[in-house]
Design an enzyme around this catalytic site. Structure first.
Site, PDB file in Angstrom:
ATOM      1  N   ARG A 129      10.634  30.816 -73.274  1.00  0.00           N
ATOM      2  CA  ARG A 129      12.111  30.858 -73.369  1.00  0.00           C
ATOM      3  C   ARG A 129      12.790  30.928 -72.009  1.00  0.00           C
ATOM      4  NH1 ARG A 129      10.455  34.010 -77.548  1.00  0.00           N
ATOM      5  NH2 ARG A 129      10.627  32.926 -79.542  1.00  0.00           N
ATOM      6  N   LYS A 151      20.457  20.900 -62.936  1.00  0.00           N
ATOM      7  CA  LYS A 151      20.270  19.945 -64.036  1.00  0.00           C
ATOM      8  C   LYS A 151      18.789  19.583 -64.100  1.00  0.00           C
ATOM      9  CE  LYS A 151      24.658  17.451 -64.322  1.00  0.00           C
ATOM     10  NZ  LYS A 151      25.261  16.110 -64.220  1.00  0.00           N
ATOM     11  N   GLU A 193      22.797   8.606 -51.483  1.00  0.00           N
ATOM     12  CA  GLU A 193      23.377   9.810 -52.104  1.00  0.00           C
ATOM     13  C   GLU A 193      23.930  10.744 -51.021  1.00  0.00           C
ATOM     14  OE1 GLU A 193      23.749  10.123 -55.345  1.00  0.00           O
ATOM     15  OE2 GLU A 193      22.082   9.139 -56.374  1.00  0.00           O
ATOM     16  N   LYS A 234      27.545  19.892 -52.316  1.00  0.00           N
ATOM     17  CA  LYS A 234      27.107  19.962 -53.710  1.00  0.00           C
ATOM     18  C   LYS A 234      27.223  21.384 -54.240  1.00  0.00           C
ATOM     19  CE  LYS A 234      24.177  18.529 -57.356  1.00  0.00           C
ATOM     20  NZ  LYS A 234      23.130  17.666 -57.880  1.00  0.00           N
ATOM     21  N   GLU A 244      29.681  20.612 -65.498  1.00  0.00           N
ATOM     22  CA  GLU A 244      30.343  19.307 -65.485  1.00  0.00           C
ATOM     23  C   GLU A 244      31.360  19.137 -66.601  1.00  0.00           C
ATOM     24  OE1 GLU A 244      27.913  15.989 -64.253  1.00  0.00           O
ATOM     25  OE2 GLU A 244      29.302  14.575 -65.155  1.00  0.00           O
ATOM     26  N   ARG A 248      32.762  18.215 -61.230  1.00  0.00           N
ATOM     27  CA  ARG A 248      31.394  17.825 -60.899  1.00  0.00           C
ATOM     28  C   ARG A 248      31.206  16.324 -61.105  1.00  0.00           C
ATOM     29  NH1 ARG A 248      25.720  21.174 -62.096  1.00  0.00           N
ATOM     30  NH2 ARG A 248      24.343  19.603 -61.216  1.00  0.00           N
ATOM     31  N   ASN A 252      29.574  11.541 -59.456  1.00  0.00           N
ATOM     32  CA  ASN A 252      29.183  10.268 -60.077  1.00  0.00           C
ATOM     33  C   ASN A 252      29.832   9.069 -59.404  1.00  0.00           C
ATOM     34  OD1 ASN A 252      27.661  11.692 -61.910  1.00  0.00           O
ATOM     35  ND2 ASN A 252      29.312  11.820 -63.409  1.00  0.00           N
ATOM     36  N   HIS A 255      28.320   5.663 -59.728  1.00  0.00           N
ATOM     37  CA  HIS A 255      27.254   5.737 -60.731  1.00  0.00           C
ATOM     38  C   HIS A 255      27.521   4.912 -61.992  1.00  0.00           C
ATOM     39  CE1 HIS A 255      25.460   8.641 -58.087  1.00  0.00           C
ATOM     40  NE2 HIS A 255      24.463   8.875 -58.919  1.00  0.00           N
ATOM     41  N   HIS A 259      24.584   2.612 -62.436  1.00  0.00           N
ATOM     42  CA  HIS A 259      23.697   2.743 -63.601  1.00  0.00           C
ATOM     43  C   HIS A 259      23.584   1.427 -64.356  1.00  0.00           C
ATOM     44  CE1 HIS A 259      23.972   7.399 -64.056  1.00  0.00           C
ATOM     45  NE2 HIS A 259      22.936   7.034 -63.314  1.00  0.00           N
ATOM     46  N   HIS A 273      17.109   3.875 -57.694  1.00  0.00           N
ATOM     47  CA  HIS A 273      18.360   4.529 -58.086  1.00  0.00           C
ATOM     48  C   HIS A 273      19.378   4.558 -56.932  1.00  0.00           C
ATOM     49  CE1 HIS A 273      21.175   7.276 -59.969  1.00  0.00           C
ATOM     50  NE2 HIS A 273      21.106   8.029 -58.881  1.00  0.00           N
TER      51      HIS A 273
HETATM   52  N1  LIG Z   1      18.714  16.839 -61.617  1.00  0.00           N
HETATM   53  C1  LIG Z   1      19.622  16.152 -60.951  1.00  0.00           C
HETATM   54  O1  LIG Z   1      20.731  16.650 -60.669  1.00  0.00           O
HETATM   55  C2  LIG Z   1      19.303  14.773 -60.492  1.00  0.00           C
HETATM   56  C3  LIG Z   1      20.146  14.117 -59.586  1.00  0.00           C
HETATM   57  C4  LIG Z   1      19.790  12.858 -59.134  1.00  0.00           C
HETATM   58  C5  LIG Z   1      18.615  12.265 -59.581  1.00  0.00           C
HETATM   59  N2  LIG Z   1      17.807  12.928 -60.467  1.00  0.00           N
HETATM   60  C6  LIG Z   1      16.546  12.323 -60.927  1.00  0.00           C
HETATM   61  O2  LIG Z   1      15.707  12.170 -59.788  1.00  0.00           O
HETATM   62  C7  LIG Z   1      14.768  11.133 -60.056  1.00  0.00           C
HETATM   63  C8  LIG Z   1      14.613  10.288 -58.811  1.00  0.00           C
HETATM   64  O3  LIG Z   1      14.161  11.110 -57.754  1.00  0.00           O
HETATM   65  P1  LIG Z   1      13.451  10.514 -56.460  1.00  0.00           P
HETATM   66  O4  LIG Z   1      14.226   9.365 -55.964  1.00  0.00           O
HETATM   67  O5  LIG Z   1      13.171  11.656 -55.574  1.00  0.00           O
HETATM   68  O6  LIG Z   1      12.132   9.874 -57.073  1.00  0.00           O
HETATM   69  P2  LIG Z   1      10.597  10.321 -57.197  1.00  0.00           P
HETATM   70  O7  LIG Z   1      10.480  11.762 -57.464  1.00  0.00           O
HETATM   71  O8  LIG Z   1       9.980   9.391 -58.148  1.00  0.00           O
HETATM   72  O9  LIG Z   1      10.034  10.025 -55.727  1.00  0.00           O
HETATM   73  C9  LIG Z   1      10.037   8.695 -55.243  1.00  0.00           C
HETATM   74  C10 LIG Z   1       8.633   8.239 -54.825  1.00  0.00           C
HETATM   75  O10 LIG Z   1       8.295   8.870 -53.597  1.00  0.00           O
HETATM   76  C11 LIG Z   1       7.051   9.558 -53.703  1.00  0.00           C
HETATM   77  N3  LIG Z   1       7.171  10.720 -52.805  1.00  0.00           N
HETATM   78  C12 LIG Z   1       7.950  11.802 -53.001  1.00  0.00           C
HETATM   79  N4  LIG Z   1       7.938  12.575 -51.910  1.00  0.00           N
HETATM   80  C13 LIG Z   1       7.131  11.969 -51.012  1.00  0.00           C
HETATM   81  C14 LIG Z   1       6.752  12.293 -49.683  1.00  0.00           C
HETATM   82  N5  LIG Z   1       7.256  13.347 -49.044  1.00  0.00           N
HETATM   83  N6  LIG Z   1       5.894  11.459 -49.056  1.00  0.00           N
HETATM   84  C15 LIG Z   1       5.434  10.336 -49.688  1.00  0.00           C
HETATM   85  N7  LIG Z   1       5.782   9.973 -50.933  1.00  0.00           N
HETATM   86  C16 LIG Z   1       6.628  10.786 -51.584  1.00  0.00           C
HETATM   87  C17 LIG Z   1       6.917   9.862 -55.161  1.00  0.00           C
HETATM   88  O11 LIG Z   1       5.572  10.036 -55.524  1.00  0.00           O
HETATM   89  C18 LIG Z   1       7.531   8.622 -55.791  1.00  0.00           C
HETATM   90  O12 LIG Z   1       6.585   7.576 -55.808  1.00  0.00           O
HETATM   91  C19 LIG Z   1      15.273  10.381 -61.266  1.00  0.00           C
HETATM   92  O13 LIG Z   1      14.466  10.689 -62.374  1.00  0.00           O
HETATM   93  C20 LIG Z   1      16.680  10.935 -61.478  1.00  0.00           C
HETATM   94  O14 LIG Z   1      17.068  10.953 -62.845  1.00  0.00           O
HETATM   95  C21 LIG Z   1      18.136  14.151 -60.914  1.00  0.00           C
HETATM   96 ZN   LIG Z   2      22.517   9.455 -58.260  1.00  0.00          ZN
END
Ligand SMILES: NC(=O)c1ccc[n+]([C@@H]2O[C@H](COP(=O)([O-])OP(=O)(O)OC[C@H]3O[C@@H](n4cnc5c(N)ncnc54)[C@H](O)[C@@H]3O)[C@@H](O)[C@H]2O)c1
Ligand SMILES: [Zn+2]
Length: 377
Positions: A129, A151, A193, A234, A244, A248, A252, A255, A259, A273
């Site tokens: 939980r 999030k 970003e 942020k 949000e 917040r 976006n 976005h 998206h 992304h």
């Molecule tokens: N929670 C939130 O507020 C929020 C906000 C924006 C995005 N997101 C989510 O984040 C995700 C995208 O995140 P991302 O772009 O970090 O992608 P990711 O976590 O997939 O990382 C991108 C790639 O880089 C590799 N990698 C990561 N760190 C590394 C390092 N230091 N050295 C070498 N390789 C490395 C990973 O294995 C992956 O292949 C999406 O799922 C999106 O929905 C969430």
């Molecule tokens: Zn984004």
């Protein structure tokens, strides 16, 4: 012993009452992971959740930092990529965490990019939980966006991030040196970003990025500064509007268009992304100038030029492969935004650093604009 830092880390507090936490930013701060966890939760055990790519470079140093502070740790390693934000992998991660005899006072450490942060954070939100977790972001995107704000989510067959929870971490440890191993393309996508914070609300920061972006890529003190500015921005927004219901949504910016482009590319390697968000922000600026008359075209061009200078896509024709149709894009926007009576909500701009939420954008205006952009090819 904690390895010496080049300089003191920057600390940004996210002020959310009893759910407040620090974001610790600096080169080498990973070495303090164990000491910081032992300080926050004396006697706690941890489970590190990471992916294969991150594990290759950064798992052992993270484990060493925990060991040195006497923090017992086990690990769960998942395949890299968005596909790990699935029910199947989520189940595996939860079962592995539970099997490691985690108790309510113990912790999950999310060591990775946004995929790991979202997946491990969501697991932490439901196991027993709700147990605490620490974010150790390893991508630029995670440093400035996903690791802060609480999030968490996995993906549904009906869309991304539909199954999730708000669950704030108790600490974010952003070691800027971890980005040294990140592929250039991933770094650049995350930079979109970062630039977003300047474009949406901080013209001075945007001007600073125009002058210093090469140093941010290079990994100098400029990178730490930039991440700290983004995290402060942020944190301020999340403090005002954790769930949000208002402000917040400014985060976006870019976005809605982004998206739609990302979805049209099937969420594949064709368009990451952050790349989609760069193109989306460029479209939001141009739409604000050309169709809404909110800003001059020269101001929009300034925003777009910087994104293009760092190597991000800013036009639909920059995206490899065959372009989507305007019908396809409008359908994706409608799915995302629930067009009501032909009106949709968009983040528009009155200038660099001056974004606002516009609740009555005529969908026909958007369609005309996108048709023009698609014809530019
Ligand atoms: N929670 C939130 O507020 C929020 C906000 C924006 C995005 N997101 C989510 O984040 C995700 C995208 O995140 P991302 O772009 O970090 O992608 P990711 O976590 O997939 O990382 C991108 C790639 O880089 C590799 N990698 C990561 N760190 C590394 C390092 N230091 N050295 C070498 N390789 C490395 C990973 O294995 C992956 O292949 C999406 O799922 C999106 O929905 C969430
Ligand atoms: Zn984004």
């Amino acid at each position: 012993m904690i390895a010496p830092l080049r300089s003191d880390p920057t600390i940004v507090n996210v002020a959310l009452g009893e759910r407040s936490y620090d974001i610790v930013i600096g080169r080498g701060v990973l070495a303090s992971l164990g000491a910081r966890i032992a300080g926050l939760r004396p006697g706690a055990k941890v489970v590190i959740v990471t992916d294969d790519n991150v594990a290759r470079y950064h798992l052992e140093p993270a484990e060493a930092a925990l060991r040195e502070a006497g923090v017992a740790a086990s690990r769960v390693i998942v395949p890299p990529g968005e596909a790990s934000k699935s029910y199947r992998v989520f189940e595996q991660v939860c079962e592995a965490i539970v099997a490691s005899r985690i108790e309510r006072g113990d912790l999950v450490v999310a060591l990775g990019g946004g995929v790991i942060g979202d997946l491990a954070g969501f697991a932490a939100s439901v196991i027993r939980r709700g147990i605490d977790y620490v974010q150790v972001p390893t991508t630029m995107l995670a440093d400035v966006d996903s690791s802060v704000g609480g999030k968490t989510a996995i993906d549904s067959a009906h869309g991304k991030n539909l199954i999730g929870a708000f669950h704030q971490p108790i600490l974010v440890l952003a070691d800027t040196a971890l980005l040294d191993t990140l592929p250039d393309r991933e770094f650049r996508a995350g930079y979109a970003e970062l630039a977003k914070y300047g474009l949406l609300g901080d013209a001075a920061f945007f001007a600073w990025l125009e002058a210093n972006w090469r140093d941010v890529f290079g990994g100098a003190a400029a990178r730490e500064h930039a991440i700290a500015v983004a995290c402060r921005a942020k944190a301020a927004i999340v403090t005002r509007d954790e769930r949000e219901t208002g402000d917040r949504a400014l985060l976006n910016l870019g976005h809605t268009f982004g998206h739609a482009l990302e979805a049209a590319c099937g969420f594949s390697d064709r368009l990451l992304h952050g790349e989609a968000i760069a193109a989306g922000m460029a479209l939001a600026f141009e739409f604000s100038a050309r169709r809404q008359g909110l800003i001059g075209m020269s101001e929009a061009k300034r925003a777009i030029r910087h994104l293009a200078d760092v190597g991000l896509p800013t036009r639909i024709k920059d995206i490899p492969g065959s372009p989507p149709s305007v019908d396809q894009l409008m359908e994706l926007i409608a799915q995302d935004k629930k067009v009501r009576r032909g009106m949709l909500i968009l983040i528009l701009v009155r200038g660099v650093g001056a974004a606002f939420i516009e609740r009555g954008v005529d969908a026909r205006e958007v369609r005309t604009f996108l048709s023009e952009k698609l014809a530019e090819r």
